[in-house]
Design a protein around this motif. Structure first.
Motif, PDB file in Angstrom:
ATOM      1  N   ARG A 285       0.824  -1.204   0.000  1.00 24.48           N
ATOM      2  CA  ARG A 285       0.000   0.000   0.000  1.00 24.48           C
ATOM      3  C   ARG A 285       0.864   1.263   0.000  1.00 24.48           C
ATOM      4  O   ARG A 285       0.632   2.190  -0.796  1.00 24.48           O
ATOM      5  CB  ARG A 285      -0.926   0.003   1.214  1.00 24.48           C
ATOM      6  CG  ARG A 285      -1.833   1.216   1.291  1.00 24.48           C
ATOM      7  CD  ARG A 285      -2.716   1.175   2.513  1.00 24.48           C
ATOM      8  NE  ARG A 285      -1.978   1.453   3.753  1.00 24.48           N
ATOM      9  CZ  ARG A 285      -2.568   1.666   4.931  1.00 24.48           C
ATOM     10  NH1 ARG A 285      -3.875   1.592   5.033  1.00 24.48           N
ATOM     11  NH2 ARG A 285      -1.843   1.922   5.998  1.00 24.48           N
ATOM     12  N   ALA A 286       1.859   1.297   0.885  1.00 25.73           N
ATOM     13  CA  ALA A 286       2.698   2.490   0.976  1.00 25.73           C
ATOM     14  C   ALA A 286       3.517   2.684  -0.301  1.00 25.73           C
ATOM     15  O   ALA A 286       3.686   3.811  -0.775  1.00 25.73           O
ATOM     16  CB  ALA A 286       3.616   2.382   2.190  1.00 25.73           C
ATOM     17  N   ALA A 287       4.031   1.591  -0.867  1.00 27.38           N
ATOM     18  CA  ALA A 287       4.801   1.693  -2.103  1.00 27.38           C
ATOM     19  C   ALA A 287       3.936   2.214  -3.247  1.00 27.38           C
ATOM     20  O   ALA A 287       4.375   3.039  -4.058  1.00 27.38           O
ATOM     21  CB  ALA A 287       5.394   0.332  -2.463  1.00 27.38           C
ATOM     22  N   ALA A 288       2.692   1.733  -3.307  1.00 29.02           N
ATOM     23  CA  ALA A 288       1.781   2.236  -4.337  1.00 29.02           C
ATOM     24  C   ALA A 288       1.515   3.722  -4.136  1.00 29.02           C
ATOM     25  O   ALA A 288       1.416   4.484  -5.104  1.00 29.02           O
ATOM     26  CB  ALA A 288       0.471   1.451  -4.296  1.00 29.02           C
ATOM     27  N   GLY A 289       1.400   4.144  -2.871  1.00 30.09           N
ATOM     28  CA  GLY A 289       1.197   5.556  -2.588  1.00 30.09           C
ATOM     29  C   GLY A 289       2.380   6.399  -3.023  1.00 30.09           C
ATOM     30  O   GLY A 289       2.216   7.472  -3.618  1.00 30.09           O
ATOM     31  N   VAL A 290       3.588   5.912  -2.727  1.00 29.79           N
ATOM     32  CA  VAL A 290       4.798   6.625  -3.136  1.00 29.79           C
ATOM     33  C   VAL A 290       4.883   6.715  -4.659  1.00 29.79           C
ATOM     34  O   VAL A 290       5.139   7.784  -5.232  1.00 29.79           O
ATOM     35  CB  VAL A 290       6.055   5.916  -2.572  1.00 29.79           C
ATOM     36  CG1 VAL A 290       7.323   6.423  -3.271  1.00 29.79           C
ATOM     37  CG2 VAL A 290       6.157   6.136  -1.076  1.00 29.79           C
ATOM     38  N   ASN A 291       4.682   5.589  -5.332  1.00 31.66           N
ATOM     39  CA  ASN A 291       4.795   5.581  -6.794  1.00 31.66           C
ATOM     40  C   ASN A 291       3.755   6.484  -7.449  1.00 31.66           C
ATOM     41  O   ASN A 291       4.048   7.210  -8.404  1.00 31.66           O
ATOM     42  CB  ASN A 291       4.640   4.151  -7.322  1.00 31.66           C
ATOM     43  CG  ASN A 291       4.898   4.067  -8.807  1.00 31.66           C
ATOM     44  OD1 ASN A 291       5.992   4.402  -9.280  1.00 31.66           O
ATOM     45  ND2 ASN A 291       3.882   3.672  -9.566  1.00 31.66           N
ATOM     46  N   SER A 292       2.529   6.454  -6.917  1.00 35.47           N
ATOM     47  CA  SER A 292       1.473   7.306  -7.456  1.00 35.47           C
ATOM     48  C   SER A 292       1.831   8.774  -7.303  1.00 35.47           C
ATOM     49  O   SER A 292       1.677   9.575  -8.232  1.00 35.47           O
ATOM     50  CB  SER A 292       0.144   7.008  -6.756  1.00 35.47           C
ATOM     51  OG  SER A 292      -0.875   7.870  -7.194  1.00 35.47           O
ATOM     52  N   GLU A 293       2.336   9.132  -6.134  1.00 38.78           N
ATOM     53  CA  GLU A 293       2.678  10.530  -5.875  1.00 38.78           C
ATOM     54  C   GLU A 293       3.835  10.978  -6.783  1.00 38.78           C
ATOM     55  O   GLU A 293       3.819  12.083  -7.336  1.00 38.78           O
ATOM     56  CB  GLU A 293       3.052  10.709  -4.402  1.00 38.78           C
ATOM     57  CG  GLU A 293       3.060  12.151  -3.959  1.00 38.78           C
ATOM     58  CD  GLU A 293       3.057  12.278  -2.452  1.00 38.78           C
ATOM     59  OE1 GLU A 293       4.159  12.374  -1.869  1.00 38.78           O
ATOM     60  OE2 GLU A 293       1.965  12.294  -1.850  1.00 38.78           O
ATOM     61  N   LEU A 294       4.852  10.152  -6.938  1.00 43.69           N
ATOM     62  CA  LEU A 294       5.957  10.483  -7.820  1.00 43.69           C
ATOM     63  C   LEU A 294       5.495  10.643  -9.265  1.00 43.69           C
ATOM     64  O   LEU A 294       5.918  11.551  -9.987  1.00 43.69           O
ATOM     65  CB  LEU A 294       7.046   9.399  -7.745  1.00 43.69           C
ATOM     66  CG  LEU A 294       7.861   9.352  -6.455  1.00 43.69           C
ATOM     67  CD1 LEU A 294       8.674   8.068  -6.391  1.00 43.69           C
ATOM     68  CD2 LEU A 294       8.780  10.568  -6.354  1.00 43.69           C
ATOM     69  N   THR A 295       4.596   9.766  -9.677  1.00 43.85           N
ATOM     70  CA  THR A 295       4.076   9.827 -11.052  1.00 43.85           C
ATOM     71  C   THR A 295       3.310  11.124 -11.285  1.00 43.85           C
ATOM     72  O   THR A 295       3.500  11.802 -12.320  1.00 43.85           O
ATOM     73  CB  THR A 295       3.156   8.623 -11.311  1.00 43.85           C
ATOM     74  OG1 THR A 295       3.906   7.416 -11.173  1.00 43.85           O
ATOM     75  CG2 THR A 295       2.571   8.689 -12.718  1.00 43.85           C
ATOM     76  N   MET A 296       2.447  11.498 -10.364  1.00 43.45           N
ATOM     77  CA  MET A 296       1.661  12.723 -10.512  1.00 43.45           C
ATOM     78  C   MET A 296       2.567  13.945 -10.525  1.00 43.45           C
ATOM     79  O   MET A 296       2.329  14.919 -11.276  1.00 43.45           O
ATOM     80  CB  MET A 296       0.634  12.822  -9.371  1.00 43.45           C
ATOM     81  CG  MET A 296      -0.452  11.752  -9.399  1.00 43.45           C
ATOM     82  SD  MET A 296      -1.373  11.666 -10.981  1.00 43.45           S
ATOM     83  CE  MET A 296      -0.628  10.175 -11.703  1.00 43.45           C
ATOM     84  N   GLU A 297       3.645  13.899  -9.735  1.00 37.51           N
ATOM     85  CA  GLU A 297       4.572  15.046  -9.706  1.00 37.51           C
ATOM     86  C   GLU A 297       5.307  15.201 -11.018  1.00 37.51           C
ATOM     87  O   GLU A 297       5.662  16.312 -11.425  1.00 37.51           O
ATOM     88  CB  GLU A 297       5.554  14.862  -8.544  1.00 37.51           C
ATOM     89  CG  GLU A 297       4.913  15.059  -7.175  1.00 37.51           C
ATOM     90  CD  GLU A 297       5.832  14.691  -6.030  1.00 37.51           C
ATOM     91  OE1 GLU A 297       6.977  14.274  -6.289  1.00 37.51           O
ATOM     92  OE2 GLU A 297       5.403  14.808  -4.855  1.00 37.51           O
ATOM     93  N   GLU A 298       5.536  14.113 -11.730  1.00 33.61           N
ATOM     94  CA  GLU A 298       6.218  14.172 -13.020  1.00 33.61           C
ATOM     95  C   GLU A 298       5.368  14.855 -14.082  1.00 33.61           C
ATOM     96  O   GLU A 298       5.864  15.383 -15.075  1.00 33.61           O
ATOM     97  CB  GLU A 298       6.571  12.762 -13.481  1.00 33.61           C
ATOM     98  CG  GLU A 298       7.701  12.124 -12.676  1.00 33.61           C
ATOM     99  CD  GLU A 298       7.933  10.678 -13.079  1.00 33.61           C
ATOM    100  OE1 GLU A 298       7.314  10.218 -14.054  1.00 33.61           O
ATOM    101  OE2 GLU A 298       8.750  10.022 -12.402  1.00 33.61           O
ATOM    102  N   PHE A 299       4.060  14.854 -13.873  1.00 29.49           N
ATOM    103  CA  PHE A 299       3.151  15.460 -14.843  1.00 29.49           C
ATOM    104  C   PHE A 299       2.607  16.804 -14.349  1.00 29.49           C
ATOM    105  O   PHE A 299       1.618  17.277 -14.856  1.00 29.49           O
ATOM    106  CB  PHE A 299       2.002  14.502 -15.158  1.00 29.49           C
ATOM    107  CG  PHE A 299       2.407  13.372 -16.061  1.00 29.49           C
ATOM    108  CD1 PHE A 299       2.275  13.483 -17.429  1.00 29.49           C
ATOM    109  CD2 PHE A 299       2.967  12.224 -15.543  1.00 29.49           C
ATOM    110  CE1 PHE A 299       2.654  12.456 -18.273  1.00 29.49           C
ATOM    111  CE2 PHE A 299       3.352  11.188 -16.375  1.00 29.49           C
ATOM    112  CZ  PHE A 299       3.206  11.291 -17.739  1.00 29.49           C
TER     113      PHE A 299
END
Length: 299
Positions: A285-299
Protein backbone atom coordinates in the motif's frame (compact mmCIF):
# COMPACT_ATOMS: atom_id res chain seq x y z
CA UNK A 1 18.64 11.42 -7.03
CA UNK A 2 16.93 8.78 -4.90
CA UNK A 3 13.19 8.59 -5.23
CA UNK A 4 12.46 6.69 -2.00
CA UNK A 5 14.19 5.68 1.21
CA UNK A 6 12.69 2.83 3.22
CA UNK A 7 13.70 2.48 6.86
CA UNK A 8 13.10 -1.04 8.15
CA UNK A 9 13.67 -4.46 6.63
CA UNK A 10 10.71 -6.39 7.98
CA UNK A 11 7.86 -7.68 5.80
CA UNK A 12 6.42 -4.18 5.27
CA UNK A 13 9.71 -2.62 4.20
CA UNK A 14 10.72 -5.60 2.06
CA UNK A 15 7.44 -5.72 0.19
CA UNK A 16 7.53 -1.97 -0.34
CA UNK A 17 11.02 -2.32 -1.81
CA UNK A 18 9.84 -5.09 -4.13
CA UNK A 19 6.92 -3.03 -5.47
CA UNK A 20 9.08 0.07 -5.95
CA UNK A 21 11.73 -2.02 -7.69
CA UNK A 22 9.16 -3.33 -10.14
CA UNK A 23 8.06 0.28 -10.68
CA UNK A 24 11.69 1.19 -11.57
CA UNK A 25 11.99 3.64 -8.72
CA UNK A 26 15.46 4.48 -7.37
CA UNK A 27 15.15 3.14 -3.82
CA UNK A 28 17.36 2.33 -0.84
CA UNK A 29 16.18 0.04 1.94
CA UNK A 30 17.95 0.46 5.28
CA UNK A 31 17.88 -2.64 7.48
CA UNK A 32 19.87 -3.04 10.70
CA UNK A 33 18.55 -6.60 11.25
CA UNK A 34 16.97 -5.78 14.61
CA UNK A 35 13.47 -7.12 13.94
CA UNK A 36 11.06 -7.84 16.80
CA UNK A 37 10.38 -11.35 15.46
CA UNK A 38 14.02 -12.50 15.49
CA UNK A 39 13.27 -14.75 18.47
CA UNK A 40 10.48 -16.52 16.55
CA UNK A 41 11.33 -19.97 15.20
CA UNK A 42 8.54 -20.01 12.63
CA UNK A 43 6.04 -17.56 11.15
CA UNK A 44 2.53 -18.69 10.29
CA UNK A 45 -0.59 -17.48 8.52
CA UNK A 46 1.10 -16.38 5.27
CA UNK A 47 -0.19 -18.54 2.43
CA UNK A 48 2.65 -20.37 0.58
CA UNK A 49 5.01 -19.36 3.41
CA UNK A 50 3.39 -21.06 6.42
CA UNK A 51 6.08 -22.20 8.85
CA UNK A 52 8.86 -20.13 7.30
CA UNK A 53 11.55 -18.91 9.69
CA UNK A 54 12.23 -15.16 9.85
CA UNK A 55 15.74 -15.83 8.48
CA UNK A 56 14.40 -17.81 5.52
CA UNK A 57 11.77 -15.17 4.83
CA UNK A 58 14.33 -12.36 4.76
CA UNK A 59 16.74 -14.29 2.54
CA UNK A 60 14.00 -15.16 0.07
CA UNK A 61 12.77 -11.55 0.05
CA UNK A 62 16.29 -10.23 -0.56
CA UNK A 63 16.67 -12.64 -3.49
CA UNK A 64 13.41 -11.36 -4.96
CA UNK A 65 14.46 -7.73 -4.58
CA UNK A 66 17.89 -8.30 -6.14
CA UNK A 67 16.15 -8.93 -9.48
CA UNK A 68 15.42 -5.20 -9.67
CA UNK A 69 18.57 -3.06 -10.11
CA UNK A 70 16.97 0.21 -8.99
CA UNK A 71 16.75 -1.05 -5.37
CA UNK A 72 19.70 -1.27 -3.00
CA UNK A 73 19.69 -2.84 0.46
CA UNK A 74 22.02 -1.34 3.04
CA UNK A 75 22.68 -2.99 6.40
CA UNK A 76 23.08 0.27 8.26
CA UNK A 77 21.39 1.95 11.19
CA UNK A 78 19.64 5.30 10.75
CA UNK A 79 20.14 7.68 13.65
CA UNK A 80 18.42 10.84 12.37
CA UNK A 81 15.72 11.83 9.89
CA UNK A 82 14.97 15.41 8.87
CA UNK A 83 13.38 17.55 6.18
CA UNK A 84 15.48 19.70 3.87
CA UNK A 85 14.44 23.25 2.95
CA UNK A 86 13.52 22.06 -0.55
CA UNK A 87 11.05 19.55 0.92
CA UNK A 88 13.16 16.44 0.35
CA UNK A 89 13.93 14.08 3.24
CA UNK A 90 17.43 13.25 4.48
CA UNK A 91 18.62 10.47 6.74
CA UNK A 92 21.86 10.18 8.67
CA UNK A 93 23.47 6.78 9.21
CA UNK A 94 25.42 5.67 12.26
CA UNK A 95 28.68 6.14 10.34
CA UNK A 96 27.82 9.72 9.41
CA UNK A 97 26.53 9.36 5.84
CA UNK A 98 23.79 11.75 4.74
CA UNK A 99 21.42 10.39 2.10
CA UNK A 100 18.57 12.41 0.59
CA UNK A 101 15.43 11.26 -1.19
CA UNK A 102 12.17 12.62 -2.55
CA UNK A 103 10.05 10.22 -0.48
CA UNK A 104 10.40 8.20 2.70
CA UNK A 105 8.63 5.11 4.05
CA UNK A 106 8.82 4.29 7.74
CA UNK A 107 8.62 0.52 8.21
CA UNK A 108 10.49 0.28 11.50
CA UNK A 109 7.94 -1.85 13.33
CA UNK A 110 7.49 -1.91 17.09
CA UNK A 111 9.50 -2.91 20.13
CA UNK A 112 8.01 -4.82 23.06
CA UNK A 113 8.39 -5.13 26.81
CA UNK A 114 7.79 -8.55 28.30
CA UNK A 115 6.13 -9.14 31.71
CA UNK A 116 8.38 -8.53 34.70
CA UNK A 117 9.05 -12.20 35.39
CA UNK A 118 12.47 -13.71 36.01
CA UNK A 119 13.52 -15.95 33.14
CA UNK A 120 10.74 -15.03 30.74
CA UNK A 121 13.13 -13.92 28.00
CA UNK A 122 14.71 -17.41 27.83
CA UNK A 123 11.35 -18.95 26.92
CA UNK A 124 9.99 -16.22 24.65
CA UNK A 125 9.71 -17.36 21.05
CA UNK A 126 10.35 -20.98 22.02
CA UNK A 127 7.48 -22.02 24.30
CA UNK A 128 5.97 -18.66 25.28
CA UNK A 129 4.51 -16.50 22.53
CA UNK A 130 2.49 -13.32 22.04
CA UNK A 131 0.14 -14.24 19.17
CA UNK A 132 -2.36 -17.14 19.34
CA UNK A 133 -3.02 -16.91 15.60
CA UNK A 134 0.69 -17.35 14.95
CA UNK A 135 1.48 -20.10 17.47
CA UNK A 136 -1.79 -21.46 18.86
CA UNK A 137 -1.95 -24.45 16.51
CA UNK A 138 1.44 -25.75 17.64
CA UNK A 139 0.31 -25.58 21.30
CA UNK A 140 -3.17 -27.01 20.82
CA UNK A 141 -4.60 -29.13 23.65
CA UNK A 142 -1.51 -28.62 25.82
CA UNK A 143 -1.49 -27.34 29.43
CA UNK A 144 -0.88 -23.63 28.83
CA UNK A 145 -0.32 -20.48 30.83
CA UNK A 146 -1.15 -16.89 30.01
CA UNK A 147 1.17 -14.47 31.80
CA UNK A 148 -0.33 -11.01 31.70
CA UNK A 149 0.13 -7.94 33.87
CA UNK A 150 -2.50 -5.81 32.16
CA UNK A 151 -6.20 -5.75 31.33
CA UNK A 152 -5.60 -7.38 27.95
CA UNK A 153 -5.51 -10.70 29.81
CA UNK A 154 -9.29 -11.13 29.57
CA UNK A 155 -9.44 -10.88 25.78
CA UNK A 156 -6.26 -12.88 25.31
CA UNK A 157 -7.46 -15.75 27.51
CA UNK A 158 -10.70 -16.02 25.55
CA UNK A 159 -8.69 -16.26 22.33
CA UNK A 160 -6.29 -18.91 23.65
CA UNK A 161 -9.23 -21.04 24.82
CA UNK A 162 -9.93 -21.77 21.15
CA UNK A 163 -6.73 -23.84 21.01
CA UNK A 164 -6.53 -25.28 24.54
CA UNK A 165 -9.09 -25.64 27.31
CA UNK A 166 -6.33 -26.40 29.86
CA UNK A 167 -5.43 -22.81 30.66
CA UNK A 168 -4.17 -20.93 33.71
CA UNK A 169 -3.94 -17.13 33.83
CA UNK A 170 -1.13 -15.64 35.92
CA UNK A 171 -1.32 -11.90 36.61
CA UNK A 172 2.00 -11.76 38.53
CA UNK A 173 0.62 -9.90 41.54
CA UNK A 174 -1.62 -7.53 39.58
CA UNK A 175 -5.37 -7.22 40.17
CA UNK A 176 -6.31 -6.75 36.53
CA UNK A 177 -9.23 -9.18 36.21
CA UNK A 178 -12.65 -8.29 37.60
CA UNK A 179 -14.62 -10.61 39.87
CA UNK A 180 -17.20 -10.96 37.13
CA UNK A 181 -14.57 -12.15 34.64
CA UNK A 182 -13.07 -14.49 37.22
CA UNK A 183 -16.45 -16.17 37.63
CA UNK A 184 -16.81 -16.40 33.87
CA UNK A 185 -13.41 -18.07 33.58
CA UNK A 186 -14.18 -20.38 36.50
CA UNK A 187 -17.26 -21.68 34.70
CA UNK A 188 -15.03 -22.45 31.71
CA UNK A 189 -12.45 -24.23 33.87
CA UNK A 190 -9.86 -21.46 33.45
CA UNK A 191 -7.89 -20.83 36.64
CA UNK A 192 -6.77 -17.31 37.61
CA UNK A 193 -3.65 -17.04 39.80
CA UNK A 194 -2.81 -13.56 41.12
CA UNK A 195 0.30 -14.40 43.17
CA UNK A 196 3.64 -12.98 42.10
CA UNK A 197 5.75 -15.32 40.03
CA UNK A 198 9.19 -16.03 41.49
CA UNK A 199 10.61 -17.56 38.33
CA UNK A 200 10.02 -19.85 35.37
CA UNK A 201 11.68 -23.23 35.10
CA UNK A 202 12.55 -25.31 32.06
CA UNK A 203 15.39 -26.33 29.77
CA UNK A 204 16.45 -25.15 26.32
CA UNK A 205 13.59 -22.66 26.16
CA UNK A 206 10.92 -25.29 26.87
CA UNK A 207 8.75 -24.27 29.79
CA UNK A 208 8.17 -26.89 32.49
CA UNK A 209 7.08 -25.11 35.67
CA UNK A 210 5.91 -21.78 37.02
CA UNK A 211 7.21 -21.18 40.53
CA UNK A 212 5.36 -18.63 42.66
CA UNK A 213 6.66 -16.62 45.58
CA UNK A 214 6.07 -18.84 48.58
CA UNK A 215 7.22 -21.93 46.72
CA UNK A 216 4.02 -23.23 45.11
CA UNK A 217 4.54 -24.66 41.61
CA UNK A 218 2.36 -25.50 38.63
CA UNK A 219 3.38 -27.51 35.59
CA UNK A 220 2.86 -26.01 32.14
CA UNK A 221 4.38 -26.90 28.77
CA UNK A 222 4.00 -23.50 27.14
CA UNK A 223 1.70 -20.58 26.69
CA UNK A 224 1.44 -16.90 25.91
CA UNK A 225 2.35 -13.50 27.33
CA UNK A 226 0.87 -10.07 26.76
CA UNK A 227 3.50 -7.48 25.90
CA UNK A 228 3.69 -3.70 26.05
CA UNK A 229 4.43 -2.29 22.61
CA UNK A 230 6.18 0.96 21.78
CA UNK A 231 7.88 2.71 18.89
CA UNK A 232 11.56 1.86 18.78
CA UNK A 233 12.50 5.36 17.62
CA UNK A 234 11.13 8.88 17.47
CA UNK A 235 11.75 9.52 13.76
CA UNK A 236 8.09 10.01 12.91
CA UNK A 237 7.48 12.32 15.86
CA UNK A 238 10.61 14.33 15.05
CA UNK A 239 9.23 15.05 11.57
CA UNK A 240 5.86 16.03 13.01
CA UNK A 241 3.91 12.94 11.95
CA UNK A 242 0.53 12.67 13.66
CA UNK A 243 0.36 9.71 16.07
CA UNK A 244 -2.54 7.69 17.46
CA UNK A 245 -3.09 6.93 21.14
CA UNK A 246 -0.61 4.03 20.94
CA UNK A 247 2.09 6.12 19.24
CA UNK A 248 1.40 4.50 15.86
CA UNK A 249 1.91 6.82 12.89
CA UNK A 250 -1.45 7.81 11.41
CA UNK A 251 -1.73 7.21 7.66
CA UNK A 252 -4.37 7.50 4.95
CA UNK A 253 -5.62 4.83 2.55
CA UNK A 254 -2.30 4.85 0.68
CA UNK A 255 -0.02 4.91 3.69
CA UNK A 256 0.65 8.65 3.58
CA UNK A 257 1.22 10.59 6.78
CA UNK A 258 0.30 14.22 7.39
CA UNK A 259 3.85 15.21 6.40
CA UNK A 260 4.36 15.69 2.67
CA UNK A 261 6.50 12.96 1.15
CA UNK A 262 6.45 10.73 4.23
CA UNK A 263 4.67 7.36 4.31
CA UNK A 264 4.46 4.56 6.88
CA UNK A 265 3.69 0.85 6.71
CA UNK A 266 3.37 -2.20 8.91
CA UNK A 267 3.33 -2.20 12.69
CA UNK A 268 4.73 1.32 12.91
CA UNK A 269 1.44 2.64 11.49
CA UNK A 270 -0.73 0.23 13.49
CA UNK A 271 -2.09 0.48 17.03
CA UNK A 272 -0.68 -2.99 17.68
CA UNK A 273 1.29 -5.81 16.07
CA UNK A 274 -0.03 -7.43 12.93
CA UNK A 275 0.60 -10.76 11.29
CA UNK A 276 3.32 -11.15 8.69
CA UNK A 277 0.91 -11.14 5.77
CA UNK A 278 -0.85 -7.97 6.95
CA UNK A 279 2.43 -6.10 7.47
CA UNK A 280 3.55 -7.13 3.97
CA UNK A 281 0.31 -5.85 2.46
CA UNK A 282 0.82 -2.54 4.27
CA UNK A 283 4.17 -2.30 2.48
CA UNK A 284 2.46 -2.76 -0.87
CA UNK A 285 0.00 0.00 0.00
CA UNK A 286 2.70 2.49 0.98
CA UNK A 287 4.80 1.69 -2.10
CA UNK A 288 1.78 2.24 -4.34
CA UNK A 289 1.20 5.56 -2.59
CA UNK A 290 4.80 6.62 -3.14
CA UNK A 291 4.79 5.58 -6.79
CA UNK A 292 1.47 7.31 -7.46
CA UNK A 293 2.68 10.53 -5.87
CA UNK A 294 5.96 10.48 -7.82
CA UNK A 295 4.08 9.83 -11.05
CA UNK A 296 1.66 12.72 -10.51
CA UNK A 297 4.57 15.05 -9.71
CA UNK A 298 6.22 14.17 -13.02
CA UNK A 299 3.15 15.46 -14.84
Amino acid sequence: MLECIIIGGGPAGLNAALVLGRARRQTVLFDNNDARNKVTHESHGFITRDGVTPKEFRESAHNDIRKYPSVKIKRETIIEVYKEENGFISVKTADGQIITSKKLIFATGLKERLPHVEGVRAFYGKSLFSCPYCDGWEQRDQPLVLISENAHAVHMAKMIYQWSKDLIICTNGNKTISEEDKLLFERKGIIVREEKIARLHGTDGKLEKIIFEGGHEISRTGGFVTTELYQGNQFGASLGCALNENEGIIVDALGKTNINGVFAAGDTSFSGPSQLIIAASEGVRAAAGVNSELTMEEF
